[in-house]
Design a protein around this motif. Sequence first.
Motif, mmCIF file in Angstrom:
data_model
loop_
_atom_site.group_PDB
_atom_site.id
_atom_site.type_symbol
_atom_site.label_atom_id
_atom_site.label_comp_id
_atom_site.label_asym_id
_atom_site.label_seq_id
_atom_site.Cartn_x
_atom_site.Cartn_y
_atom_site.Cartn_z
ATOM 1 N N GLY A 84 0.825 -1.199 0.000
ATOM 2 C CA GLY A 84 0.000 0.000 0.000
ATOM 3 C C GLY A 84 0.858 1.247 0.000
ATOM 4 O O GLY A 84 2.072 1.196 0.270
ATOM 5 N N TRP A 85 0.200 2.395 -0.285
ATOM 6 C CA TRP A 85 0.919 3.681 -0.399
ATOM 7 C C TRP A 85 -0.070 4.794 -0.142
ATOM 8 O O TRP A 85 -1.179 4.775 -0.672
ATOM 9 N N ALA A 86 0.294 5.734 0.699
ATOM 10 C CA ALA A 86 -0.574 6.886 0.950
ATOM 11 C C ALA A 86 0.293 8.129 0.967
ATOM 12 O O ALA A 86 1.338 8.157 1.633
ATOM 13 N N ARG A 87 -0.147 9.149 0.254
ATOM 14 C CA ARG A 87 0.660 10.362 0.165
ATOM 15 C C ARG A 87 -0.214 11.519 -0.287
ATOM 16 O O ARG A 87 -1.158 11.333 -1.044
ATOM 17 N N GLU A 88 0.156 12.709 0.162
ATOM 18 C CA GLU A 88 -0.573 13.888 -0.265
ATOM 19 C C GLU A 88 0.020 14.420 -1.573
ATOM 20 O O GLU A 88 1.235 14.479 -1.735
ATOM 21 N N VAL A 89 -0.856 14.771 -2.500
ATOM 22 C CA VAL A 89 -0.458 15.444 -3.742
ATOM 23 C C VAL A 89 -1.141 16.801 -3.723
ATOM 24 O O VAL A 89 -2.361 16.893 -3.567
ATOM 25 N N ARG A 90 -0.351 17.853 -3.874
ATOM 26 C CA ARG A 90 -0.895 19.209 -3.728
ATOM 27 C C ARG A 90 -1.557 19.697 -5.007
ATOM 28 O O ARG A 90 -1.223 19.261 -6.113
ATOM 29 N N ALA A 91 -2.457 20.621 -4.855
ATOM 30 C CA ALA A 91 -3.160 21.209 -6.000
ATOM 31 C C ALA A 91 -2.152 21.691 -7.035
ATOM 32 O O ALA A 91 -1.185 22.378 -6.691
ATOM 33 N N GLY A 92 -2.364 21.326 -8.282
ATOM 34 C CA GLY A 92 -1.485 21.740 -9.370
ATOM 35 C C GLY A 92 -0.381 20.742 -9.679
ATOM 36 O O GLY A 92 0.171 20.753 -10.779
ATOM 37 N N GLN A 93 -0.028 19.895 -8.717
ATOM 38 C CA GLN A 93 0.977 18.870 -8.997
ATOM 39 C C GLN A 93 0.389 17.807 -9.922
ATOM 40 O O GLN A 93 -0.831 17.602 -9.977
ATOM 41 N N VAL A 94 1.273 17.149 -10.640
ATOM 42 C CA VAL A 94 0.858 16.088 -11.550
ATOM 43 C C VAL A 94 1.411 14.763 -11.031
ATOM 44 O O VAL A 94 2.581 14.675 -10.641
ATOM 45 N N PHE A 95 0.542 13.771 -11.034
ATOM 46 C CA PHE A 95 0.841 12.464 -10.438
ATOM 47 C C PHE A 95 0.723 11.406 -11.530
ATOM 48 O O PHE A 95 -0.271 11.373 -12.263
ATOM 49 N N ARG A 96 1.733 10.580 -11.661
ATOM 50 C CA ARG A 96 1.725 9.530 -12.695
ATOM 51 C C ARG A 96 1.895 8.150 -12.060
ATOM 52 O O ARG A 96 2.710 7.973 -11.156
ATOM 53 N N ILE A 97 1.131 7.195 -12.555
ATOM 54 C CA ILE A 97 1.299 5.785 -12.170
ATOM 55 C C ILE A 97 1.738 5.031 -13.421
ATOM 56 O O ILE A 97 1.067 5.096 -14.457
ATOM 57 N N VAL A 98 2.858 4.334 -13.325
ATOM 58 C CA VAL A 98 3.381 3.581 -14.464
ATOM 59 C C VAL A 98 3.229 2.084 -14.187
ATOM 60 O O VAL A 98 3.696 1.578 -13.161
ATOM 61 N N ASP A 99 2.586 1.400 -15.119
ATOM 62 C CA ASP A 99 2.445 -0.061 -15.064
ATOM 63 C C ASP A 99 3.744 -0.653 -15.612
ATOM 64 O O ASP A 99 3.891 -0.836 -16.818
ATOM 65 N N LEU A 100 4.694 -0.936 -14.719
ATOM 66 C CA LEU A 100 6.059 -1.238 -15.163
ATOM 67 C C LEU A 100 6.145 -2.498 -16.019
ATOM 68 O O LEU A 100 6.863 -2.549 -17.007
ATOM 69 N N GLU A 101 5.426 -3.546 -15.605
ATOM 70 C CA GLU A 101 5.582 -4.814 -16.328
ATOM 71 C C GLU A 101 4.337 -5.218 -17.105
ATOM 72 O O GLU A 101 4.365 -6.194 -17.858
ATOM 73 N N GLY A 102 3.232 -4.464 -16.909
ATOM 74 C CA GLY A 102 2.024 -4.730 -17.691
ATOM 75 C C GLY A 102 0.976 -5.528 -16.951
ATOM 76 O O GLY A 102 1.290 -6.356 -16.091
ATOM 77 N N ASN A 103 -0.293 -5.212 -17.270
ATOM 78 C CA ASN A 103 -1.446 -5.938 -16.719
ATOM 79 C C ASN A 103 -1.475 -5.983 -15.208
ATOM 80 O O ASN A 103 -1.812 -7.009 -14.610
ATOM 81 N N GLN A 104 -1.141 -4.844 -14.579
ATOM 82 C CA GLN A 104 -1.185 -4.767 -13.122
ATOM 83 C C GLN A 104 -2.356 -3.885 -12.713
ATOM 84 O O GLN A 104 -2.488 -2.767 -13.216
ATOM 85 N N ALA A 105 -3.205 -4.363 -11.811
ATOM 86 C CA ALA A 105 -4.313 -3.544 -11.303
ATOM 87 C C ALA A 105 -3.822 -2.706 -10.123
ATOM 88 O O ALA A 105 -3.205 -3.242 -9.196
ATOM 89 N N VAL A 106 -4.099 -1.393 -10.185
ATOM 90 C CA VAL A 106 -3.670 -0.490 -9.118
ATOM 91 C C VAL A 106 -4.920 0.121 -8.499
ATOM 92 O O VAL A 106 -5.507 1.063 -9.028
#
Length: 223
Positions: free
Chosen positions: A27-49
């Motif tokens: 698991g992972w929990a973190r604050e992302v501030r207004a205006g910031q851009v957040f990316r999730i990369v599926d490194l190896e493929g077919n991963q549910a996040v």
Amino acid sequence: MTTFALKESALDPRAAVVDETLPAGRGWAREVRAGQVFRIVDLEGNQAVDTLFYNARDLNERYSAADTIREQGGIYLTTGTSLLSGEGRALLTIVADTCGRHDTLGGACSAESNQVRYALDKKFMHNCRDSFLLALAAFGQGLGHGQGMNKRDLAPNINFFMNVPVTPDGGLSFADGVSASGRYVELRAEMDVLVLISNCPQLNNPCNAYNPTPVRLLIWDVG
Ligand SMILES: [Zn+2]
């Protein structure tokens, strides 16, 4: 609403202020501030996040799948989707997407659903609901924001990169993924948000291609 609205990002990972790899089953929990851009990369493929979002200044305001679906007039999430809270306000907007389709109907796996769907002895397998709760507990200890958050705060979630096609008669099916190695989804925070992720450990259905894998999480300061 167009599905598979593919769009690449111009952001350079070397300029990111956060660049972490989250192993499968964590698991992972973190604050992302207004205006910031957040990316999730599926490194190896077919991963549910499995992912949930909250207004970081008022944790009672949280992502609402129902409001998001109704307002965009479509059930899949992709470029241009505004992720709405239960108050009808935009938490984040999907600004780039090289996978093209993300689910918000399939929910998160849990000890209980693993037993009901698969077998009694699956109860003790790792699951997203427990990962969400562990991440919330750790976040609350570190920063204070998560204090008091518990099971009741786990609303219906987003499953980034997960493929849950809806059949013409309204059925849901957990299909093999449409994602692949290196595909990503990118979101701009429209307010300060708490991001809560379970990188799904599920082994009993094809949501992770029976092989849960790590994801990369990046945040940029933009503008
Ligand atoms: Zn899961």
